[in-house]
Structure formats: structure tokens, C-alpha cells
Write a protein that holds these residues in place. Structure first.
Motif, mmCIF file in Angstrom:
data_model
loop_
_atom_site.group_PDB
_atom_site.id
_atom_site.type_symbol
_atom_site.label_atom_id
_atom_site.label_comp_id
_atom_site.label_asym_id
_atom_site.label_seq_id
_atom_site.Cartn_x
_atom_site.Cartn_y
_atom_site.Cartn_z
ATOM 1 N N SER A 38 -34.337 90.205 14.473
ATOM 2 C CA SER A 38 -34.646 88.941 15.127
ATOM 3 C C SER A 38 -34.498 89.066 16.642
ATOM 4 O O SER A 38 -35.333 88.597 17.398
ATOM 5 N N ARG A 39 -33.427 89.715 17.097
ATOM 6 C CA ARG A 39 -33.170 89.833 18.534
ATOM 7 C C ARG A 39 -32.870 91.287 18.892
ATOM 8 O O ARG A 39 -32.447 92.066 18.033
ATOM 9 N N ALA A 40 -33.017 91.593 20.178
ATOM 10 C CA ALA A 40 -32.736 92.970 20.621
ATOM 11 C C ALA A 40 -31.262 93.318 20.423
ATOM 12 O O ALA A 40 -30.925 94.473 20.154
ATOM 13 N N ARG A 41 -30.367 92.330 20.552
ATOM 14 C CA ARG A 41 -28.936 92.620 20.378
ATOM 15 C C ARG A 41 -28.651 93.126 18.964
ATOM 16 O O ARG A 41 -27.790 93.959 18.756
ATOM 17 N N HIS A 42 -29.394 92.602 17.980
ATOM 18 C CA HIS A 42 -29.219 93.091 16.601
ATOM 19 C C HIS A 42 -29.682 94.548 16.513
ATOM 20 O O HIS A 42 -29.054 95.379 15.835
ATOM 21 N N PHE A 77 -31.500 84.760 36.639
ATOM 22 C CA PHE A 77 -31.145 85.472 35.415
ATOM 23 C C PHE A 77 -29.890 86.334 35.593
ATOM 24 O O PHE A 77 -29.595 86.810 36.677
ATOM 25 N N TRP A 78 -29.163 86.456 34.529
ATOM 26 C CA TRP A 78 -27.962 87.280 34.472
ATOM 27 C C TRP A 78 -26.890 86.791 35.436
ATOM 28 O O TRP A 78 -26.194 87.574 36.074
ATOM 29 N N ARG A 79 -26.780 85.494 35.564
ATOM 30 C CA ARG A 79 -25.809 84.938 36.499
ATOM 31 C C ARG A 79 -24.385 85.353 36.126
ATOM 32 O O ARG A 79 -23.585 85.703 36.980
ATOM 33 N N GLU A 101 -32.026 103.836 25.770
ATOM 34 C CA GLU A 101 -32.878 103.114 26.717
ATOM 35 C C GLU A 101 -32.983 101.644 26.317
ATOM 36 O O GLU A 101 -33.438 101.339 25.215
ATOM 37 N N ASP A 102 -32.599 100.769 27.222
ATOM 38 C CA ASP A 102 -32.756 99.332 26.989
ATOM 39 C C ASP A 102 -34.045 98.885 27.667
ATOM 40 O O ASP A 102 -34.122 98.756 28.892
ATOM 41 N N ALA A 103 -35.068 98.687 26.832
ATOM 42 C CA ALA A 103 -36.362 98.246 27.353
ATOM 43 C C ALA A 103 -36.606 96.796 26.919
ATOM 44 O O ALA A 103 -37.743 96.395 26.679
ATOM 45 N N PHE A 112 -36.385 96.965 22.422
ATOM 46 C CA PHE A 112 -37.421 96.167 23.074
ATOM 47 C C PHE A 112 -37.333 94.717 22.597
ATOM 48 O O PHE A 112 -37.046 94.482 21.427
ATOM 49 N N CYS A 113 -37.629 93.770 23.496
ATOM 50 C CA CYS A 113 -37.781 92.363 23.090
ATOM 51 C C CYS A 113 -39.275 92.062 23.028
ATOM 52 O O CYS A 113 -39.969 92.199 24.043
ATOM 53 N N LEU A 114 -39.748 91.645 21.868
ATOM 54 C CA LEU A 114 -41.176 91.349 21.735
ATOM 55 C C LEU A 114 -41.507 89.971 22.297
ATOM 56 O O LEU A 114 -42.544 89.755 22.907
ATOM 57 N N TYR A 115 -40.584 89.023 22.119
ATOM 58 C CA TYR A 115 -40.851 87.633 22.501
ATOM 59 C C TYR A 115 -40.796 87.412 24.005
ATOM 60 O O TYR A 115 -41.150 86.336 24.486
ATOM 61 N N LYS A 116 -40.338 88.417 24.759
ATOM 62 C CA LYS A 116 -40.348 88.261 26.212
ATOM 63 C C LYS A 116 -41.741 88.556 26.776
ATOM 64 O O LYS A 116 -42.059 88.172 27.891
ATOM 65 N N THR A 117 -42.548 89.278 26.002
ATOM 66 C CA THR A 117 -43.883 89.636 26.475
ATOM 67 C C THR A 117 -44.954 88.760 25.825
ATOM 68 O O THR A 117 -45.965 88.450 26.450
ATOM 69 N N GLY A 161 -25.446 91.094 29.223
ATOM 70 C CA GLY A 161 -24.174 90.674 28.612
ATOM 71 C C GLY A 161 -24.260 90.758 27.099
ATOM 72 O O GLY A 161 -23.320 91.184 26.438
ATOM 73 N N SER A 162 -25.420 90.380 26.551
ATOM 74 C CA SER A 162 -25.550 90.422 25.091
ATOM 75 C C SER A 162 -25.603 91.859 24.582
ATOM 76 O O SER A 162 -25.135 92.149 23.469
ATOM 77 N N GLU A 163 -26.163 92.777 25.391
ATOM 78 C CA GLU A 163 -26.211 94.185 24.958
ATOM 79 C C GLU A 163 -24.801 94.774 24.927
ATOM 80 O O GLU A 163 -24.433 95.537 24.034
HETATM 81 C C1 LIG Z 1 -31.378 94.087 29.314
HETATM 82 C C2 LIG Z 1 -31.233 93.273 28.069
HETATM 83 N N1 LIG Z 1 -30.796 93.875 26.959
HETATM 84 C C3 LIG Z 1 -30.639 93.198 25.804
HETATM 85 C C4 LIG Z 1 -30.942 91.855 25.731
HETATM 86 C C5 LIG Z 1 -30.745 91.126 24.442
HETATM 87 O O1 LIG Z 1 -31.956 90.611 23.980
HETATM 88 P P1 LIG Z 1 -31.907 89.484 22.845
HETATM 89 O O2 LIG Z 1 -31.615 88.220 23.560
HETATM 90 O O3 LIG Z 1 -33.265 89.525 22.224
HETATM 91 O O4 LIG Z 1 -30.861 89.861 21.906
HETATM 92 C C6 LIG Z 1 -31.400 91.182 26.865
HETATM 93 C C7 LIG Z 1 -31.717 89.760 26.807
HETATM 94 O O5 LIG Z 1 -32.186 89.140 27.721
HETATM 95 C C8 LIG Z 1 -31.563 91.908 28.061
HETATM 96 O O6 LIG Z 1 -32.005 91.317 29.176
#
Ligand SMILES: Cc1ncc(COP(=O)(O)O)c(C=O)c1O
Length: 403
Positions: A38-42, A317-319, A135-137, A159-164, A67-69
Motif C-alpha cells: 500500500s505504501r513505500a514504508r511497507h 515538505f519534510w518540516r 535506494e529510496d526512489a 518507489f511511490c506510485l501515487y506520487k506520480t 521520517g516514515s522511511e
Molecule cells: C523519501 C521518502 N521515503 C519514503 C517515504 C514513504 O512513503 P509512503 O508515505 O508511501 O510510505 C516517503 C514519503 O513521502 C518519502 O518521501
């Protein structure tokens, strides 16, 4: 003033259901070893497990991060050691070398805003030291270096698909050993699809855009009341699969021209706003697929408020860094967090929308505008906005509860 609402997230056209499905999906979706969560963090959490990382291992992580990574890696049981960035937002080589100890196993790099790090160089650096490259893409889906996709240089890439694309969710991972398929229950993703459609309407019609813009501050205030600042880092269920709507719509929205269109929009804004762009993002590399357009100012929160008056929703972003970062030791990353905000550059923006964005930024950062108070709108206007907002918040909450 009526204004179309332009935000950094790609929207979802109403007619998407009638589009043909693309027969060839882009990397990493075209690779048999790719897994989508569902999310890149997963995806990150799962990759840590398939890379065999554990409590004895240290991952070198940039001080400038979402932060989530970081949270995903900590939850996966690994230890984090932060490294410094150069002024071009590359890993600081000297600092990296000084952090190496026998228990360091991984170098984690982030391709910021779709701008590629020199992944080949970092792979070599890792190989020479017996380390793994992660690699965090998340912001760099579709970005390439010399026609080779980012995420394919390392031992793992996410990779995050929903960001693109305007799909509800989707975090893809490719790693040396593919993680098992996500096993939790599949969600429909209907509410997020609705929001993306609504954003699409708000981007095209000023009346809807203005309505959206006026209700957003109330919604944000309402959400802030309920949540703590680090909630956005929470891992959630790491076995969450992508929503049904993401998998259904993805083949209909992917397009081989996306990266080129984003680059074209970036060049357009660079031409108009180049003097406000932070140095690492002042020149767009050939294969980049920019996620957003960065703007650096002294008082980012106040400029963002002003931008909203022109229909542009930027994000600071990333405040907040992950709470585990000793922030005073990393002033450069903190300067980026406080001074840089992002504005839209996505592939569906029209020339007139790009002009709206550029003019908005120029107006919001001009000295005359800077002198005006952000809250300088008259009280009758504010009251009207408040009533509209209350109506929309109630409507929004009702829908949320139903889903
Ligand atoms: C660099 C980076 N890595 C990982 C993530 C985590 O992505 P997600 O919110 O889909 O879990 C983000 C989210 O913005 C991010 O910017």
C-alpha cells in the motif's frame, strides 16, 4: 477571488475508466521480482527483512529524510546512524567514511524530488566496502540515469506510485530477494479515488477550486487537533496490499510521456522562478522525473499562505525530522526543512496553469506582497469562508465515517 486549485499531487480525470490499459508497465512494475504494497514504508520494512537485516546491523541514513522511511527501518529492528549531506544534497563522503564500523551493513540514499543521486558511484562505494545499497526512489519513480532506472542500481529500491500518478496508493519494491506478497485484506480505495477526482475538478474549474481552497485550512486545523506531529511517520500494517482501485487504474494512467512532460513543466518554472530554486535543484538532469518544483525563501510558511490566495497549494515538505535525529548536529538538513517548499510540476498541468503557478510565486514573494498581512482579507470574506468550510468539514467527516 476565484482560482483553480493547483496542488503537487497528480489528479485523476473523471474519464479514466474509459481509457485503454497500457500493455507495458514501467520499471519496476515490469520486473517479476517487484512487489507492490500500500505504501513505500511497507515496502521498506519488507525489504529490510529480505535483505536479512536485524538488531545487530546499522543502516547509514541521510539526515535529510521524510521520517516514515526511518520509522519503517526502526520497526524492522535495524539501527540507524545518520550521515550529513553536502550543499548539493549528496551524501558527504568524508562523513560517511568516519561513520563506518564493522556493524554498518547498508548505505541508504534518497533520490530527492526525482533528482537522481549518482547511484552507480554509491554502488561501487558499497561494493568496495562489502555494504548493501538501498535506494529510496519514493519521489523518483520513472527517473533514469543514462537510461537505467533509479532503484535498479542498489540491492533494494523503493518507489511511490501515487506520487506520480493519481492512484489511491502503491509502494513498490525491488530487492535481491523479493518479499512475500502482502497478505492483509485488500481495501477498495474508493474514498481516495473520489478525492483525486475532486482535485481534478478543482484544478479545472475555479468555482470548485476556490471551494476546495477555502475548506482546506479548516480540515487541516481539525486534523491537527486529533493527531500528533509524528503521526505521518507511523508504519501501519506492513503487510497492507495496494488498494483494488490502484491495481485497476494503474495500467490506465501510466504513460511513456510522463517523465518528459514533468521535465518540460520543470523547465518552464525554472525559466520563470530560477532565482528562487535551491542549488541542488537548479539544473535538471536529463533522465529526471521531477516530483515537485522546490522554492527557497526566508519565511516559507507565510509565502505558502499567500500562495493559497492565488490557488496554489505548495507544501513545506519534510518540516519535521524523525524524532531520532539529533537536529542540532545537522543544521544543513534543518535549513532545507525550514526554508524549502514545493509547488506542482505534475504531467497534467496546462500552460495556463503553469503560468498561474509562476505568477502566484512571483506575486507572493514580491516585496509589496510580503509587506501585506496574510490575514489581511476583510472580515466579511473570512466569515463567508468560515461558513463554507464548516459545511465542507461536516460533509467530509460524514463521508469519512461511511468509508
Ligand atoms: C523519501 C521518502 N521515503 C519514503 C517515504 C514513504 O512513503 P509512503 O508515505 O508511501 O510510505 C516517503 C514519503 O513521502 C518519502 O518521501
Amino acid at each position: 477571488m476565484w482560482a483553480r486549485r493547483l496542488a503537487i499531487w497528480p489528479t485523476l480525470p473523471i474519464n479514466v475508466y474509459f481509457r485503454n490499459e497500457s500493455t507495458c508497465l514501467p520499471y519496476p512494475l515490469n520486473d517479476d521480482g517487484c512487489r507492490v504494497f500500500s505504501r513505500a514504508r511497507h515496502a521498506i520494512w519488507n525489504a529490510c527483512h529480505t535483505l536479512g537485516l536485524g538488531a545487530k546491523d546499522i543502516v547509514l541514513v541521510p539526515a535529510y529524510h521524510h521520517g516514515s522511511e526511518v520509522e519503517a527501518m526502526l520497526q524492522a529492528g535495524v539501527n540507524i546512524r545518520y550521515y550529513k549531506m553536502t550543499e548539493l544534497l549528496e551524501p558527504d563522503l568524508q562523513n560517511l567514511e568516519s561513520l563506518l564500523t564493522p556493524d554498518v551493513r547498508v548505505l541508504y540514499i534518497i533520490h530527492y524530488l526525482g533528482f537522481p543521486q549518482d547511484a552507480g558511484r554509491w554502488r561501487q562505494w558499497c561494493d568496495d566496502r562489502g555494504l548493501l545499497l538501498f535506494e529510496d526512489a519514493a519521489q523518483a519513480f520513472l527517473t533514469e540515469i543514462d537510461h537505467k532506472p533509479v532503484g535498479s542500481f542498489g540491492h533494494a529500491g523503493v518507489f511511490c506510485l501515487y506520487k506520480t500518478y493519481g492512484v489511491p496508493d502503491g509502494g513498490a519494491v525491488i530487492s535481491m530477494a523479493p518479499p512475500p506478497l502482502p497478505g492483509s485484506a485488500i481495501k477498495q480505495g474508493g474514498w481516495r479515488v473520489f478525492k483525486r477526482h475532486f482535485n481534478w475538478l478543482a484544478e479545472r474549474w475555479a468555482a470548485i477550486g476556490s471551494m476546495h481552497l477555502s475548506c482546506k485550512p479548516m480540515l487541516k486545523w481539525f486534523k491537527k487537533k486529533k493527531c500528533d506531529p509524528h503521526r505521518e511517520f507511523a508504519l501501519g500494517d506492513p503487510f497492507s496490499p495496494p488498494s483494488a482501485m490502484t491495481m485497476r487504474l494503474l495500467p490506465k494512467v501510466v504513460d511513456s510521456t510522463t517523465a518528459a512532460r514533468r521535465r518540460k513543466n520543470y523547465y518552464f518554472l525554472l525559466h520563470k522562478l530560477g532565482h528562487l530554486v535551491p542549488r541542488p535543484f537548479a539544473a535538471l538532469p536529463a533522465g529526471a522525473c521531477p516530483f515537485a518544483f522546490p522554492v527557497e525563501v526566508n519565511d516559507a510558511p507565510s509565502v505558502l499562505k499567500k500562495l493559497r490566495r492565488y490557488g496554489v497549494e505548495g507544501i513545506l515538505f519534510w518540516r519535521n525530522a524523525h524524532p531520532s535525529l539529533p537536529v542540532q548536529e545537522f543544521p544543513r538538513s534543518m535549513a532545507f526543512r525550514n526554508r524549502v517548499f514545493a509547488i506542482p510540476v505534475h504531467q497534467d498541468l496546462t500552460p495556463s496553469e503553469l503560468n498561474q503557478i509562476a505568477d502566484a510565486v512571483l506575486n507572493a514573494t514580491s516585496s509589496a506582497e510580503m509587506q501585506q498581512s496574510v490575514t489581511g482579507t476583510n472580515s466579511r470574506e473570512s466569515l463567508k469562508q468560515l461558513i463554507k468550510s464548516i459545511f465542507l468539514v461536516i460533509w467530509d467527516c460524514n463521508l469519512c465515517q461511511q468509508l
